[in-house]
Design a protein around this motif. Structure first.
Motif, PDB file in Angstrom:
ATOM      1  N   VAL A 373       1.291  -0.829  -0.155  1.00 23.91           N
ATOM      2  CA  VAL A 373       0.104   0.017  -0.097  1.00 23.91           C
ATOM      3  C   VAL A 373       0.472   1.155  -0.258  1.00 23.91           C
ATOM      4  CG1 VAL A 373      -2.151   1.309   1.280  1.00 23.91           C
ATOM      5  CG2 VAL A 373      -1.932  -0.880   1.128  1.00 23.91           C
ATOM      6  N   PRO A 374       0.311   2.288  -0.900  1.00 20.40           N
ATOM      7  CA  PRO A 374       1.571   3.169  -0.951  1.00 20.40           C
ATOM      8  C   PRO A 374       1.275   4.103   0.659  1.00 20.40           C
ATOM      9  CG  PRO A 374      -0.151   3.409  -2.420  1.00 20.40           C
ATOM     10  CD  PRO A 374      -0.303   2.158  -1.912  1.00 20.40           C
ATOM     11  N   VAL A 375       2.474   4.649   0.938  1.00 20.52           N
ATOM     12  CA  VAL A 375       2.353   5.683   2.998  1.00 20.52           C
ATOM     13  C   VAL A 375       1.462   6.648   2.205  1.00 20.52           C
ATOM     14  CG1 VAL A 375       5.046   4.874   2.955  1.00 20.52           C
ATOM     15  CG2 VAL A 375       4.376   6.768   1.378  1.00 20.52           C
ATOM     16  N   ASP A 376       1.037   6.923   1.006  1.00 20.49           N
ATOM     17  CA  ASP A 376      -0.123   7.995   0.661  1.00 20.49           C
ATOM     18  C   ASP A 376      -1.321   8.510   1.850  1.00 20.49           C
ATOM     19  OD1 ASP A 376      -2.518   9.035  -1.247  1.00 20.49           O
ATOM     20  OD2 ASP A 376      -1.126  10.702   0.056  1.00 20.49           O
ATOM     21  N   SER A 377      -1.673   6.424   1.933  1.00 23.52           N
ATOM     22  CA  SER A 377      -2.995   6.736   2.645  1.00 23.52           C
ATOM     23  C   SER A 377      -2.407   7.294   4.302  1.00 23.52           C
ATOM     24  CB  SER A 377      -3.124   4.874   2.544  1.00 23.52           C
ATOM     25  OG  SER A 377      -1.853   4.142   3.191  1.00 23.52           O
ATOM     26  N   ILE A 401       5.336  17.275   1.058  1.00 23.58           N
ATOM     27  CA  ILE A 401       5.600  15.708   0.872  1.00 23.58           C
ATOM     28  C   ILE A 401       5.985  15.054  -0.332  1.00 23.58           C
ATOM     29  CG2 ILE A 401       4.144  13.564   0.959  1.00 23.58           C
ATOM     30  CD1 ILE A 401       1.948  15.358   2.734  1.00 23.58           C
ATOM     31  N   THR A 402       7.305  14.482  -0.007  1.00 20.00           N
ATOM     32  CA  THR A 402       7.973  13.520  -1.433  1.00 20.00           C
ATOM     33  C   THR A 402       7.605  12.211  -1.349  1.00 20.00           C
ATOM     34  OG1 THR A 402      10.159  14.062  -0.429  1.00 20.00           O
ATOM     35  CG2 THR A 402       9.076  15.833  -1.667  1.00 20.00           C
ATOM     36  N   GLY A 403       7.839  11.491  -1.961  1.00 22.86           N
ATOM     37  CA  GLY A 403       7.888   9.811  -1.897  1.00 22.86           C
ATOM     38  C   GLY A 403       6.566   8.999  -1.435  1.00 22.86           C
ATOM     39  N   ALA A 404       5.314  10.013  -1.986  1.00 25.19           N
ATOM     40  CA  ALA A 404       4.174   9.832  -0.798  1.00 25.19           C
ATOM     41  C   ALA A 404       3.262   8.194  -1.918  1.00 25.19           C
ATOM     42  CB  ALA A 404       3.009  10.317  -1.270  1.00 25.19           C
ATOM     43  N   ASP A 405       4.290   7.800  -2.899  1.00 25.22           N
ATOM     44  CA  ASP A 405       3.868   6.614  -3.472  1.00 25.22           C
ATOM     45  C   ASP A 405       4.635   5.515  -3.368  1.00 25.22           C
ATOM     46  OD1 ASP A 405       6.634   7.930  -4.726  1.00 25.22           O
ATOM     47  OD2 ASP A 405       6.034   7.271  -6.886  1.00 25.22           O
ATOM     48  N   THR A 406       5.703   5.533  -2.180  1.00 21.81           N
ATOM     49  CA  THR A 406       6.743   4.720  -1.944  1.00 21.81           C
ATOM     50  C   THR A 406       5.620   3.473  -1.105  1.00 21.81           C
ATOM     51  OG1 THR A 406       8.194   6.504  -1.397  1.00 21.81           O
ATOM     52  CG2 THR A 406       8.310   3.745  -0.210  1.00 21.81           C
ATOM     53  N   GLU A 407       5.565   2.446  -1.247  1.00 23.47           N
ATOM     54  CA  GLU A 407       4.860   1.319  -1.425  1.00 23.47           C
ATOM     55  C   GLU A 407       5.603   0.660  -0.321  1.00 23.47           C
ATOM     56  OE1 GLU A 407       3.847  -1.185  -4.920  1.00 23.47           O
ATOM     57  OE2 GLU A 407       2.088  -0.091  -4.927  1.00 23.47           O
ATOM     58  N   LEU A 408       4.666   0.476   0.646  1.00 24.59           N
ATOM     59  CA  LEU A 408       4.735  -0.362   2.352  1.00 24.59           C
ATOM     60  C   LEU A 408       4.186  -1.875   2.886  1.00 24.59           C
ATOM     61  CD1 LEU A 408       7.332  -0.295   4.418  1.00 24.59           C
ATOM     62  CD2 LEU A 408       5.615   1.592   5.726  1.00 24.59           C
ATOM     63  N   ASP A 409       3.996  -2.281   3.586  1.00 24.86           N
ATOM     64  CA  ASP A 409       3.285  -3.641   3.697  1.00 24.86           C
ATOM     65  C   ASP A 409       1.556  -2.726   4.571  1.00 24.86           C
ATOM     66  OD1 ASP A 409       2.542  -5.590   5.416  1.00 24.86           O
ATOM     67  OD2 ASP A 409       3.528  -6.833   3.669  1.00 24.86           O
ATOM     68  N   ARG A 410       0.675  -3.643   4.395  1.00 20.17           N
ATOM     69  CA  ARG A 410      -0.199  -3.180   4.595  1.00 20.17           C
ATOM     70  C   ARG A 410       0.195  -3.060   6.095  1.00 20.17           C
ATOM     71  NH1 ARG A 410      -5.683  -2.477   3.490  1.00 20.17           N
ATOM     72  NH2 ARG A 410      -6.794  -1.667   5.292  1.00 20.17           N
ATOM     73  N   THR A 411       0.663  -4.203   6.527  1.00 18.13           N
ATOM     74  CA  THR A 411       0.386  -4.523   8.112  1.00 18.13           C
ATOM     75  C   THR A 411       1.413  -2.481   9.352  1.00 18.13           C
ATOM     76  OG1 THR A 411       2.457  -6.304   8.077  1.00 18.13           O
ATOM     77  CG2 THR A 411       0.376  -6.323   8.173  1.00 18.13           C
ATOM     78  N   VAL A 412       2.587  -2.852   8.094  1.00 20.14           N
ATOM     79  CA  VAL A 412       3.249  -1.719   8.945  1.00 20.14           C
ATOM     80  C   VAL A 412       2.735  -0.563   9.200  1.00 20.14           C
ATOM     81  CG1 VAL A 412       5.691  -0.113   8.719  1.00 20.14           C
ATOM     82  CG2 VAL A 412       5.609  -3.203   8.098  1.00 20.14           C
ATOM     83  N   ILE A 413       2.037  -0.436   7.196  1.00 16.94           N
ATOM     84  CA  ILE A 413       0.899   0.871   7.365  1.00 16.94           C
ATOM     85  C   ILE A 413      -0.345   1.347   8.371  1.00 16.94           C
ATOM     86  CG2 ILE A 413      -0.786   2.086   5.941  1.00 16.94           C
ATOM     87  CD1 ILE A 413       1.738   2.862   4.453  1.00 16.94           C
ATOM     88  N   ASP A 414      -0.942  -0.134   8.984  1.00 11.65           N
ATOM     89  CA  ASP A 414      -1.626   0.232   9.652  1.00 11.65           C
ATOM     90  C   ASP A 414      -1.149   0.768  11.080  1.00 11.65           C
ATOM     91  OD1 ASP A 414      -3.588  -0.352   8.196  1.00 11.65           O
ATOM     92  OD2 ASP A 414      -3.814  -2.688   8.754  1.00 11.65           O
ATOM     93  N   GLU A 415       0.732   0.346  10.757  1.00  9.37           N
ATOM     94  CA  GLU A 415       0.717   0.981  13.017  1.00  9.37           C
ATOM     95  C   GLU A 415       1.503   2.193  13.263  1.00  9.37           C
ATOM     96  OE1 GLU A 415      -0.149  -0.941  14.986  1.00  9.37           O
ATOM     97  OE2 GLU A 415      -1.211  -2.213  14.903  1.00  9.37           O
ATOM     98  N   ILE A 416       1.598   2.851  11.596  1.00 11.94           N
ATOM     99  CA  ILE A 416       3.084   3.552  11.915  1.00 11.94           C
ATOM    100  C   ILE A 416       2.300   5.028  11.534  1.00 11.94           C
ATOM    101  CG2 ILE A 416       2.742   3.499   9.176  1.00 11.94           C
ATOM    102  CD1 ILE A 416       6.082   4.046  11.946  1.00 11.94           C
ATOM    103  N   GLY A 417       0.868   5.152  11.578  1.00 19.56           N
ATOM    104  CA  GLY A 417       0.310   6.692  11.773  1.00 19.56           C
ATOM    105  C   GLY A 417       0.895   7.083  13.001  1.00 19.56           C
ATOM    106  N   ASP A 418       0.038   6.136  14.315  1.00 18.44           N
ATOM    107  CA  ASP A 418       0.674   7.416  15.624  1.00 18.44           C
ATOM    108  C   ASP A 418       1.700   8.166  15.697  1.00 18.44           C
ATOM    109  OD1 ASP A 418      -2.028   6.833  15.493  1.00 18.44           O
ATOM    110  OD2 ASP A 418      -1.770   5.203  16.509  1.00 18.44           O
ATOM    111  N   PRO A 419       2.816   6.815  15.438  1.00 23.03           N
ATOM    112  CA  PRO A 419       4.267   7.971  15.513  1.00 23.03           C
ATOM    113  C   PRO A 419       4.554   8.639  14.768  1.00 23.03           C
ATOM    114  CG  PRO A 419       4.227   5.140  15.302  1.00 23.03           C
ATOM    115  CD  PRO A 419       2.629   5.345  15.271  1.00 23.03           C
ATOM    116  N   LEU A 420       4.039   8.722  13.183  1.00 22.95           N
ATOM    117  CA  LEU A 420       4.455   9.991  13.260  1.00 22.95           C
ATOM    118  C   LEU A 420       3.694  11.167  12.989  1.00 22.95           C
ATOM    119  CD1 LEU A 420       4.494   7.904   9.391  1.00 22.95           C
ATOM    120  CD2 LEU A 420       6.454   9.449  10.330  1.00 22.95           C
ATOM    121  N   VAL A 421       2.400  10.880  13.770  1.00 23.22           N
ATOM    122  CA  VAL A 421       1.422  12.232  13.940  1.00 23.22           C
ATOM    123  C   VAL A 421       2.559  12.882  14.791  1.00 23.22           C
ATOM    124  CG1 VAL A 421      -0.475  12.793  15.371  1.00 23.22           C
ATOM    125  CG2 VAL A 421      -0.960  10.917  13.087  1.00 23.22           C
TER     126      VAL A 421
END
Length: 691
Positions: A373-377, A401-421
C-alpha cells in the motif's frame, strides 16, 4: 433487510468519502473561487448523507445534511467562503470522523453536535459574523440556549409534538433553570423541578438528559421543553418557589421558532439510492454544472468514449495473510524440487520444474503487490493536521511531502500512523519558531516541514525534518543527568548523535511548559517502542539553530524476497539482493588502515570494510588467513560499505521467518529462512551493518 451485512462496506466507503472531503476542503481553502472543487465536495457529502440515512445513522445524516446545505449555497454562488465557514466545515468533518470511529468500535454513531449544527444553520441563514461568537440563531429566541451556550435543537418527532400542541390550543415552553452557586445537591433540585413540571405539564425534552441530571453531569443550568396549559408567569413563579433556584426563564414558543430549531429530517428513501448509485442521486444542478465545466473528449468518429468502470474489490487482510503463508510454503517446496531436479537430471522433471518456477514467480509478484500500500494512505491525513496546528499555535508553516507513492506492507502502514503524528506535532510545537523569532534570526517567517519516504534495500525510510531551533544538547544533558537517565561520567563520553537520542528516554522532557500538542521527549519513548516493535529503528540528526531530522527505518516485512546466499565457515547466510550494489574479490594487500579502521577503495571513494565473521562472532572462519577474500558492497541511503564473506553460493528466492525473541541481541540478524536442502539460513540486515 439486515444492515449488519453492509456495515463493513459502509465503514470503508465512509472513510474514503471523509478523506476526500478533508483533502478537497484543503484545496478549496487555497482556491476558494474554484467551483469545481465545491462540486466534488458536495457530491461526497451527498453520498455520505444517503449512505448514513440508509444504514440508520441519523446523527451522521443530519450533520451531513446541514453541511450539504451550506455547500449548496456556495456552489450556486449565493455564499462566499471565509475562514469561519472553513473552520465550521472542518469541525463538522471531525465530528463525522468521530461518529464513524464510534461505529467501528461497535457504538451507535450518536454524538452531541448541537453547537456545530447551530453554526452551520447560522451560515445557511446568513446570520453570522466571521467571529460569530455572539450571532443569534435565525428565528430562534435568544434565550433558547443550552448550558454550553449552543443553540438547543429538536429532532423531527419532538418538534411535531410541540407543533401539534399549538394546534390543540396548548402552549409549548422552553424553560432554562439556573441553580444557586451554593447548591450542593444539584440532582435533588433537578428532581424537584421535574416533579413539579410532571404534575402541571408534559415534558418533551431536557438538556442534559434526565440520566445525566440524575448523575449530576451538568454545571449549574439545565433546560426543558414542556407543553403546558399554565400561563408563562404562573409557570415561572411555581418553579421559582423551589429553594436554591437562582433563576427560571420561561420562553413561549411558536411554530416559526420550532421550525428554526428542528434538525434536518432523516434522508428520504431517494437518498438511500446514493449508496448503490451515487451518480444517479446527483441533482440536476450538479449534472448541469459538470457538463458545463468539462465537455467530454470525443473520438475521431465524434462519439464520446464510454466511461471506464473502476473494477476493484475489498479483501479482508486476514485472507491476504493466509494467501501469503500458503504461497511461502509452496516456495519452500519449489526450491526443494529445483534442487532434486538438478540432482536427478531427468529432462521431463527439469522442464516441469522450470515451468512451475516461471508460473510461481508470476504468482509471487501478484501476491506481494496485493499487500503493498502506498504510504500516501498515511501521509494524506497530515496536511489537515498541520493546517489546524498552524492556526492554533499562530505559526506559519508549510508541509512538503515527497515519496508518497513509496509502497509499504499493509500491516506496517496500519501501525506507523500514530508515531508519525507524534513526530510531526513535536516538530511543529517545539521545533519551529514563531514568525517573529524566525525573522529575528534571519529565517523566512514561514517554517518548512519535510515529510519524505523512500526505499533503501529491503527497508523503507520515512524522514520528518524541519528548519527550526534544533535540539539544545547542553540542556538535554543537564536534564538527563538531573533525571538520572545518565551519570555525569557517561555524559562526557557521549557523541552528538547519542546525546540527541536521549530525548527518547521514558518521561524525558526539556520543555518549560507541557502543552496539549506535544512536549519534546514526552511520549517519544512510546514512538521508539512502537517503531522497534515493527522491526524498525529511529535516529535523530540535529543542528542547533538549523533544525532537526527524525529518520525512521522500517522493514517491508514481506514474506518472500530475492537474496544472495553466502557461506561463512560452516554456516550459510542470506543477504537481501535489493541491498547489494555489487560483489567482488579483493586482495589482502589492498586493505587500508585509516585511524584503526579497515577501508578499501571503491569507485574513486574510500569506504569501510566490515568483517561479517566478527559481527556475528563466527568461530570457524578466519578471514585473516586468506590472501584474497570475497566482498559484498552494500548501500544505505548515501552511505556505502563492503562486507567480507567466505564464498558465494548463488541467488535464490527465500521465505522470511521471524525468530521471535531468539538472537534479538544481534541487530544484524533480521530473520531466518529454510533452504531447499532443508537447512536453516539466517538472514542478514545490511542496514544494521552501516552506522
Amino acid at each position: 433487510m439486515d444492515m449488519n451485512a453492509y456495515l463493513s462496506m459502509f465503514i470503508d466507503e465512509s472513510n474514503d468519502h471523509l478523506q476526500s472531503l478533508n483533502e478537497n476542503l484543503l484545496k478549496l481553502e487555497n482556491s476558494p473561487e474554484d467551483i469545481s472543487i465545491v462540486q466534488t465536495i458536495f457530491r461526497s457529502a451527498h453520498t455520505l448523507k444517503g449512505m448514513s440515512a440508509t444504514m440508520g445513522f441519523e446523527d451522521l445524516a443530519s450533520l451531513t445534511h446541514e453541511m450539504e446545505n451550506v455547500l449548496d449555497l456556495v456552489r450556486n454562488d449565493k455564499l462566499k467562503m471565509d475562514s469561519f465557514i472553513f473552520d465550521t466545515l472542518f469541525k463538522g468533518l471531525d465530528a463525522l470522523e468521530a461518529m464513524v470511529q464510534d461505529i467501528i468500535g461497535g457504538g451507535t454513531g450518536k454524538a452531541d453536535v448541537t453547537a456545530i449544527v447551530a453554526s452551520l444553520q447560522k451560515i445557511f441563514h446568513n446570520d453570522y459574523q466571521s467571529n460569530a461568537d455572539n450571532a443569534s440563531e435565525g428565528n430562534v429566541p435568544a434565550q433558547v440556549q443550552s448550558a454550553s451556550s449552543g443553540v438547543v435543537l429538536l429532532d423531527q418527532f419532538q418538534s411535531s409534538i410541540l407543533q401539534q400542541a399549538i394546534g390543540s390550543g396548548q402552549q409549548p415552553y422552553y424553560i432554562r433553570i439556573t441553580l444557586d452557586d451554593t447548591c450542593v445537591l444539584k440532582a435533588a433540585r433537578a428532581y424537584m423541578v421535574f416533579d413539579l413540571l410532571e404534575r402541571t405539564s408534559e415534558i418533551v425534552k431536557s438538556e442534559p438528559s434526565v440520566q445525566d441530571l440524575e448523575q449530576e453531569k451538568f454545571d449549574r443550568s439545565f433546560t426543558v421543553f414542556v407543553i403546558s396549559s399554565l400561563p408563562q408567569e404562573g409557570l415561572s413563579e411555581q418553579i421559582s418557589r423551589i429553594s436554591e433556584i437562582k433563576e427560571a426563564i420561561v420562553t413561549p414558543l411558536d411554530e416559526e421558532s420550532l421550525i428554526a430549531m428542528t434538525t434536518a429530517p432523516a434522508a428520504a428513501a431517494s437518498e438511500a439510492v446514493a449508496v448503490a448509485e451515487p451518480a444517479k442521486a446527483e441533482t440536476k444542478e450538479v449534472k448541469a454544472a459538470q457538463e458545463k465545466k468539462a465537455e467530454p473528449a470525443k473520438s475521431k468518429s465524434g462519439a464520446a468514449p464510454a466511461a471506464v468502470a473502476t473494477r476493484t474489490i475489498r479483501v479482508d487482510i486476514d485472507r491476504l495473510d493466509l494467501l501469503m503463508n500458503l504461497f511461502s510454503e509452496l516456495l519452500i517446496d519449489r526450491v526443494r524440487l529445483e534442487q532434486l531436479a538438478s540432482e536427478i537430471k531427468r529432462n521431463e522433471l527439469t522442464e516441469t520444474v522450470e515451468h512451475m518456477t516461471r508460473v510461481s514467480s508470476d504468482l509471487q509478484n501478484i501476491v506481494l503487490k496485493l499487500r503493498m500500500v502506498p504510504v500516501d494512505s498515511v501521509f494524506n491525513r497530515f496536511p489537515r493536521m498541520i493546517r489546524d496546528l498552524a492556526k492554533s499555535l499562530d505559526k506559519k508553516m508549510e508541509l512538503v511531502i515527497t515519496g508518497a507513492d513509496t509502497e509499504l506492507d499493509r500491516t506496517v502502514i496500519d501501525e506507523i500512523g500514530d508515531p508519525l503524528v507524534h513526530l510531526l506535532r513535536n516538530s511543529v510545537d517545539h521545533g519551529l519558531e514563531t514568525p517573529e523569532e524566525r525573522l529575528a534570526v534571519g529565517k523566512p517567517e514561514t517554517g518548512t516541514i519535510h515529510l519524505r519516504a523512500f526505499h533503501s534495500g529491503n527497508n523503507v525510510f520515512i524522514e520528518v525534518e524541519e528548519d527550526g531551533r534544533g535540539i539544545n544538547q547542553e540542556r538535554v544533558l543537564k536534564t538527563a543527568i538531573k533525571n538520572g537517565v545518565i551519570t555525569e561520567e557517561e555524559a562526557n563520553r557521549l557523541t552528538s548523535d547519542e546525546i540527541n537520542m536521549l530525548i527518547f528516554a521514558p518521561g524525558f522532557s526539556t520543555a518549560d511548559k507541557i502543552s496539549d500538542i506535544s512536549g519534546r521527549g514526552v511520549g517519544l519513548d512510546v514512538v521508539k517502542t512502537k517503531i522497534t516493535s515493527l522491526g524498525g529503528n529511529v535516529t535523530i540528526h540535529s543542528v542547533q539553530g538549523q533544525g532537526t531530522k527524525f529518520s525512521v527505518q522500517l522493514p517491508l516485512t514481506l514474506s518472500i524476497i530475492a537474496a544472495m546466499l553466502i557461506q561463512l565457515g560452516s554456516e550459510k547466510y542470506a543477504v537481501p539482493l535489493s541491498s547489494i550494489v555489487e560483489t567482488g574479490v579483493i586482495k589482502r594487500e589492498s586493505i587500508l588502515n585509516v585511524h584503526g579502521n579497515s577501508m578499501i577503495q571503491f569507485r574513486e571513494s574510500i569506504i569501510p570494510l566490515i568483517s561479517l565473521s566478527k559481527v556475528l562472532e563466527s568461530p570457524d572462519f578466519d578471514e585473516s588467513a586468506e590472501e584474497e577474500t570475497e566482498i559484498i558492497v552494500i548501500r544505505k541511503g548515501d552511505k556505502w560499505a563492503a562486507v567480507m564473506v567466505d564464498e558465494f553460493i548463488g541467488q535464490s528466492e527465500i521465505v522470511l521467518k521471524s525468530l521471535g525473541g531468539f538472537l534479538s541481541h544481534i541487530p544484524a540478524i533480521s530473520g531466518a529462512t529454510i533452504l531447499g536442502d532443508g537447512y536453516v539460513a539466517l538472514i542478514i540486515d545490511p542496514n544494521a551493518l552501516i552506522k
